[in-house]
Each structure stands twice: as C-alpha cells, then as structure tokens.
Design an enzyme around this catalytic site. Sequence first.
Site, PDB file in Angstrom:
ATOM      1  N   GLU A 209      18.222 123.461   2.155  1.00 49.82           N
ATOM      2  CA  GLU A 209      18.208 123.773   3.583  1.00 49.82           C
ATOM      3  C   GLU A 209      18.982 125.038   3.919  1.00 49.82           C
ATOM      4  OE1 GLU A 209      19.420 120.254   5.674  1.00 49.82           O
ATOM      5  OE2 GLU A 209      17.423 119.380   5.541  1.00 49.82           O
ATOM      6  N   LYS A 343      12.151 113.192  13.651  1.00 49.30           N
ATOM      7  CA  LYS A 343      11.397 114.066  12.752  1.00 49.30           C
ATOM      8  C   LYS A 343       9.916 113.760  12.953  1.00 49.30           C
ATOM      9  CE  LYS A 343      14.950 114.196   9.119  1.00 49.30           C
ATOM     10  NZ  LYS A 343      15.340 113.638   7.801  1.00 49.30           N
TER      11      LYS A 343
END
Length: 432
Positions: A209, A343
């Site tokens: 990430e 999400k």
Amino acid sequence: MPKILNIVGREVIDSRGNPTVETEVYIKGGSRLASVPSGASVGSQEALELRDNNNNRFFGKGVTKAVSFVNGPIHKALIGMDVTQQRVIDTIMIDLDGTSNKSKFGANAILSVSLAVAKAASAFKNVPLYQHISDLYDAPKNTLVMPLPMMNIINGGKHADNNLDIQEFMIIPIGAKTIKEAIQMGSEISYNLRVILSNKGISTQLGDEGGYAPNLNSHATALELIKESIEQSGYILKEDIVLAIDCAASELFDTSTNKYNIKSEKKFFTSEEFTYYLSSLAQKYSIVSIEDGQSEYDWDGFAYQTKVLGNKIQLIGDDLFATNINLLQMGINRNIANSILIKCNQIGSLTETLETIKMAKNAGYGTIISHRSGETEDTSIADIAVGTSAGQIKTGPVRCSERVAKYNQLIRIEEMLGKKGVFYRFKNKLMS
C-alpha cells in the site's frame, strides 16, 4: 431517457501488476469507465473476486472470465436501460448472477459495471460524481462532509515482506482544517520517516500500500519511529496527529488454540490478553482507532474488546462485517465494534455499499471508506466518501499514483464544494 448504448469490459492491470476488470459504459454523448481493486488479506465473507485460475497466464490471476460476463450476459441485460436507475441496474446484475456471494459473474465484474453506470449517470446529469452519489444516497442537501484521512505510513502483515504482524500503522491529521492541509501533513511526516529510517540504517522498502516496510523488533518500535517523524515534522502527537492501526487479526488468529500469534514479539495472546496488549499501545502512543482488533472468527473476543475499549477508541470491523448489511446487523445486535470499514468490492455493487453505509450511520456506527492493497487509478471512493458524508477515508500514504489519485480528487472536490463542504472533526475520549 438516457439509455445505455454499449458496455465494454476489459482486462487492465492493478498496482500489484495483477489483472483486474475495467468497464466502460456508453451513453449518448460519451462514455465513462471504472476499474476495481483487489485485496491481499481477504475476509471469508467477502463477495467472490472471480479469477481465471489458469496458471499459464498471470499465475492464475487473469480475469478474462469476469470480463466475458461483462461483455456477455450483463451487456445483453443492460443495453437500453436508463443509466440513472442505479438500484434497478444493480438488482438486475445481482439477480442474473443468482448466488449469495456473486460467485457466478464475480464481484469484480458486477462492481466495475455498477461504478461505471454511476459515472455515466453523473455525466448525463452534468453533476460531479459525489453529487450524484449524494442523490442516490438521499443525503441532506445543505452540506457535505469532507473526509478526514487515515494515512498508512508503515506496512506489515500481508501487505509487506517484513516481520511486523500488525498490518497497518496510520497517522490521522486531526489538526488539519482542510483536506489539502491534511495531505500536506501526511506528506511531510512520511518524508521525515524515510529520512529517519535511512539515517538509522533501516530499510526504506515499500509495502503493497505504499507505506514503509522495515524489519523491526517490535510494534512499539514502529510506533516510536512514527512518533519521531511527527515531531521532526514540527507536529505534536495527540494535538496535531493521532495514530491508528489495522491489526488484520484474522491473519494472526490460530483457530486450533483460539490464540493470537504475534510472531514478531514471540508471544501468544488470548482474546482478552490481545485486547489489553492493544490497549497499552493505544494509551502510550495516542492510538484512537483500531481496525480488526480481533479475528472475524472470534465474535466473543470482539464483543469483549468492545466492552473494554468501545467507549474510548474507534473499533472498526473490516473482515468482521465485509461491507455486508446482514453481518453488520448481527454486530449491531450484539454491540460489537462501533465503526465499519467500507470496501465496495467486498460486497460488489454501489447500491449495496450505500445501503451498508446508511445502516451503519443509523445505528451510530462510524463509517470509513477504504481502498484495497491492489489498487487502480480509479477515484470513485473519494466521491463515495464525500457523497455519503462518511467522515473518514483510508486510501494509503501520500505516495504511489494509485493512492495519490484519490487525494488529488479530494482536493478537487473540496475546491468545488467551497463553503458547502465541512471538514470532518474526529472526536475520541482518548484525545480528551
């Protein structure tokens, strides 16, 4: 009626170099496209991400099957539909799939179409995507809330090739008055962390990430390094910046012993012990938010953690809830967690995502819109965060174009909203 004239699905590449699905929806006057992310630590209750499993191509990670469903049955069902009818369109795709977890077409196929439809509808209405999403969500029309970012700065767990068990160490710039100022603070702290790591001879390699992924002897060491980088940037911990962690505890939980294995510190914890371990870190390092602090398989442990910490720390369910209203309702009924990570690809359609956000807010749960570790340049989550006034967004460090794209979109939205946008203020008893 603004009809859908064509739908084209294609295989593109995400930030990990793996294939993902992109869909382009055509209406009179043009087209809009959307691409979907994928996760590394994936909860067992998430909607299925359809992969080809052909090891001769992309090590089995191709998505040509999912693309074929976009260009085949989904295309056939949606051509001629009114592009502004989001719920109807999403329902048609879900019903066509016919499974409880979208395992026939794949959540990646359905979501790519769902988001592209929303973008095309906003273009037809000649409004920004966040405004169209606000209309779909039926949000109050007077103001929208700009989200406070939770910014990943050190990676561990499945997001990194290092020895840290906690998956994400994040900074929250509570002293910022605007998203632009928050981004500046995050950028400066990340820069100084790199300098500190380099000066100490510690690796500055990056995780999935975009956060740094050093090998360290403990989680406390990671937090000390972050604290040092905050101070070196001229900010004050607890006053300007607070911290957050994502334990991804499902990855640490041994179902045979019902204990959490913290390999980096050579410790095994019961649910209760792990709660107090995290509580001690929170008190020492101004951690105001803990994500998945217990396993998705350990609901009793999560209930205990909520009882002990829930009145002073933001406790986020990610794998626990999987953006699923049924799982969220179970959590609400049992007073488990007090916030939910959202999400879109966990559930697989925009309509279901908005329903989950609404249920959470109605129950008094915090909502955090989130990216995934395998991201694309798509910026939809920035618009979803603003359009629903979610309050918080988690989209990585101010680094790597697939992460920065979301921050840049938030800067644009803040500029467009002007005085109609209010920057979220984080309130937490640990900070008082």
